[in-house]
Design an enzyme around this catalytic site. Structure first.
Site, PDB file in Angstrom:
ATOM      1  N   SER A 527      14.427 -17.941  73.226  1.00 36.86           N
ATOM      2  CA  SER A 527      14.880 -19.123  72.483  1.00 36.86           C
ATOM      3  C   SER A 527      15.620 -20.068  73.423  1.00 36.86           C
ATOM      4  CB  SER A 527      15.817 -18.716  71.345  1.00 36.86           C
ATOM      5  OG  SER A 527      15.164 -17.871  70.426  1.00 36.86           O
ATOM      6  N   TRP A 772      14.020 -10.506  66.637  1.00 35.40           N
ATOM      7  CA  TRP A 772      13.163  -9.670  67.475  1.00 35.40           C
ATOM      8  C   TRP A 772      13.557  -8.217  67.277  1.00 35.40           C
ATOM      9  CZ3 TRP A 772      16.575 -13.343  69.433  1.00 35.40           C
ATOM     10  CH2 TRP A 772      17.774 -12.842  69.958  1.00 35.40           C
TER      11      TRP A 772
END
Length: 773
Positions: A527, A772
């Site tokens: 990210s 995740w």
């Protein structure tokens, strides 16, 4: 229909088979028809047929043939293989491996298969497809389709009529990970679109969860697939049988005497080695006994009852690749790794800054990297991610080359070709291996050597294992009976091929086996922790260095493929969070800036609200804070516009220790001081002895409950947004449970009603996750 013409038997339909005359046997009252010498029968009968039938023939004067009655079709002695179309949409190779497993098992079940990736649109035509269609689809990113399925999905979304696929009978196996909010969404997208276009299920959709083990659903789903396929094929068969004609041709126009003629072929059965019992193991010397000589990891030793059980092992995968080595000066370069992401615009950018955000005594080491993208056309927004093309560890690659006995071939070009006359369905060369690749290049840049070997790979490895104990263990781990051991030892401990080869010295596979079974080396995504408006020409991100410590299951400690490589790359320019050392001080020592190959991955959902006046709640413990740093930078830049109005901005952050791993604490304090961040709520799970302003909250889900009143007001009364980033396996689920409890308590409703409220937030795209596992 069966016709004798010119000395040749023919059954007229649409599928070709050659049946030797020797296959025509006299069984019971049946007899081989007499044929006048003037019309000798050829040595081969050419049969073209679709249905499994008995053929009734009588030969008198000339030739009379009659199609078999339907009742004979039920008693089939000549087994016809029905065709099925297997399509897969794979990102990391899981869906492809499952499709190939089904194709190989289909042979023993009486089916023939065409296996295609959904991207191979020239290899199949759904508009004219009448065979059952089986689709294996994986999911990537935030519920997105694999890259290979994007074009396929676009064609399904085109302006097609509602009955376009009404002729198709299909089944879907959707793969996913329940750690993510859009579980198995890739398969769901395809399934939904097929239904909208009029296709009908012949078998229930399966949803396999990688969070607990795909095989828990995959294996029983495949087991039930065969009966469903037989049923749908039988219904098609009966429909055709209703139109079978009686064909007769005699001199006097009368129907000749009929005698039963049976053409028999041996129907394919399960592979003889698909069941291994303790009895035949002992006869072949493959018995679990004392294994002290091969003990390296504790998973190598087989224990009762598994060591004494009869095993159902997968069919031996077909070997379909040939490998030759050639010395050549015309070789690929590292630049060719760009071809590994051919669908994206890849940029090579320098690392401009590297900072360790954690103290040396922290449980995990978090690094902050800043990339200079000013000389590229790359763009991104807060909430987006980007991917890094990373190599395997060179030391591990060298270890693997040595283990394969190919040290003298390290720099040789590997020529890969398809074996002639192989029985692999849809056999093709790996597209992700560039031509003229050396052995070292392939192992460094192309193959995921750290992946947990799939059961088909273990089954293949067993054939190259000479020690009976080791061979038996590989067979156990690939078997249905060994599923628990496979999960407990290999999957849960991330055992890779190197670990297997290290633990089983007599296992010596050829390079071709690796090329056939190891998946493509995947890019790693992170990210963005910055805003391009706030930091023009910069792309920042943060990550923990993943550590796999040594254990009884895994004697050798390893680092994550990408995070370990990144840490190694930036070591010369790394500085501590509180240090005043500049990049120039490091570069003056002669170090050059490391280069990374990256490409952008847009996340159109994980975005700040278009209406800046609505409140936002951000939950991001540990490195989950990354995208929120981009959000806050963006908001701070927006606040420079006169007259701008913003809703409340809350951040819930958590870590283990205040002094060791409180990431971005100075920046967060600054955002709070200038008003960009309205509320900063922090908890420390290992500092419970200290009093904090947030009471005794241990994790972020506990913090949410402490401020339940504010959370409920912002989300339900003010149409606010909730963002969650970080560990999807535990944290994200715990946050969802806490939110449900908060809603239940504050609205005075039961749990089910509260869950519906939370589900509505997701549906309205006001409860968003970037997680995740």
């Amino acid at each position: 229909m069966l016709r004798v013409s010119g000395g040749t038997f023919k059954v007229v339909s649409n599928r070709s088979w050659s049946v030797p005359i020797a296959a025509v046997k006299q069984l019971g009252p049946a007899r081989t028809p007499h044929v006048p010498q003037a019309e000798p029968i050829h040595h081969y009968c050419h049969a073209i047929f679709t249905l499994r039938v008995y053929f009734t023939a009588a030969l008198r004067k000339r030739t009379v043939i009659i199609a078999s009655p339907l009742i004979w079709c039920r008693r089939m002695s000549l087994e016809t293989k029905h065709r099925i179309l297997l399509l897969y949409a794979s990102q990391c190779g899981q869906a492809k491996a499952i499709a190939e497993e089904i194709a190989e098992e289909a042979v023993g079940k009486g089916f023939v298969t065409d296996v295609c990736c959904v991207s191979q649109v020239k290899e199949f035509n759904l508009e004219k497809e009448h065979a059952p269609v089986v689709i294996i689809a994986s999911t990537t990113g935030c519920g997105e389709l694999p890259e290979t399925a994007i074009k396929f999905a676009e064609e399904l979304d085109s302006n097609l009529p509602a009955d376009h696929y009404s002729h198709i009978k299909y089944a879907v196996l959707a793969l996913g990970d329940s750690s993510y909010s859009s579980f198995a969404n890739g398969g769901k997208i395809i399934d939904k679109r097929f239904q909208q276009l009029g296709a009908k299920h012949f078998y229930a959709t399966g949803y396999a969860d990688d969070a607990v083990g795909l095989e828990l659903v995959v294996e029983p789903w495949i087991e039930g697939l065969w009966d469903a396929l037989k049923d749908v094929c039988q219904k098609k068969e009966e429909g055709v049988n209703g139109h079978v004609e009686k064909i007769f041709d005699t001199n006097d126009g009368t129907l000749a005497d009929l005698d039963l003629l049976r053409i028999e072929a041996d129907a394919p059965t399960e592979a003889e080695n698909s069941i291994i019992s303790s009895e035949n193991i002992e006869q072949n010397g493959i018995v679990a006994g004392p294994q002290e000589h091969c003990l390296v990891s504790n998973w190598v030793k087989s224990e009762p009852p598994l060591s004494e059980a009869a095993l159902n092992i997968p069919t031996l995968p077909v070997e379909y690749l040939n490998v030759k080595f050639q010395q050549s000066t015309d070789q690929v370069s590292q630049q060719d790794c760009f071809s590994l992401a051919s669908n994206f615009m890849v940029f090579q950018v320098p690392v401009a800054k590297a900072i360790s955000l954690t103290r040396e005594d922290a449980v995990k080491t978090a690094l902050f990297l800043e990339l200079d993208i000013s000389k590229t056309s790359m763009t991104y927004e807060p909430g987006d991610a980007f991917s890094i093309i990373c190599p395997n560890s060179r030391s591990e690659v060298e270890e693997l080359i040595q283990r394969l006995g190919l040290a003298d071939k390290r720099d040789h070009v590997v020529e890969i070709s398809i074996r002639p006359n192989n029985k692999k369905k849809g056999a093709h060369l790996p597209e992700y291996i560039p031509k003229k690749s050396t052995l070292q290049f392939i192992l460094i840049w192309c193959l995921e050597i750290r992946s947990v070997p799939k059961k088909a790979c273990l089954r293949a490895l067993a054939e190259y294992t000479s020690n009976p104990c080791e061979k038996r263990r590989l067979q156990e781990l690939s078997s249905r009976q060994g599923a628990a051991d496979y999960n407990r030892y290999l999957r849960d401990h991330n055992i890779c091929l190197l670990d297997v080869l290290g633990a089983l010295p007599s296992c010596r596979p050829p390079l071709s086996l690796l090329l056939e079974h190891l998946p493509k080396l995947q890019v790693r995504s992170y990210s963005a922790a910055s805003s391009s408006d706030f930091s023009p020409g910069k792309l920042q991100f943060v990550f923990n260095i993943v550590e796999f410590p040594s254990s009884p299951e895994k004697p050798i400690a390893r680092r994550g493929v990408c995070t370990g490589w990144l840490a190694e790359q930036v070591t010369p320019i790394l500085k501590s969070y509180e240090s005043k050392v500049t990049i120039g001080d490091c570069l003056s020592n002669g170090f050059s800036l490391p280069q990374l190959s990256i490409f952008s991955r847009k996340n159109t959902l994980f975005r700040l609200p278009t209406d800046s006046t609505v409140p936002i709640i951000m939950v991001g413990p540990g490195t989950g804070i990354a995208p929120f740093m981009g959000f806050l930078q963006h908001r701070q830049k927006q606040r420079e516009n006169p007259g701008s109005v913003f809703g409340e901005t809350w951040l819930f952050f958590g870590c283990r220790h205040h002094d060791r791993d409180y990431l971005f604490r100075n920046e967060l304090r600054s955002f709070q001081n200038n008003g960009t961040l309205t509320q900063l709520k922090v908890c420390f799970s290992r500092d419970q002895s200290k009093d904090t302003s947030e009471g005794k909250a241990k994790y972020v889900q506990h913090l949410l409950k402490l401020f339940a009143e504010d959370v409920t007001k912002m989300l339900l009364s003010e149409n606010g947004y909730l963002y969650v980033c970080g560990d999807g396996k535990n944290m994200a689920k715990d946050v969802a449970n806490s939110l449900t409890e908060i809603v239940s308590e504050k609205l005075g409703v039961d749990t089910l009603a509260a869950m519906k409220v939370v589900a509505n937030l997701r549906e309205e795209k006001r409860y968003l996750q970037d997680v995740w596992s």
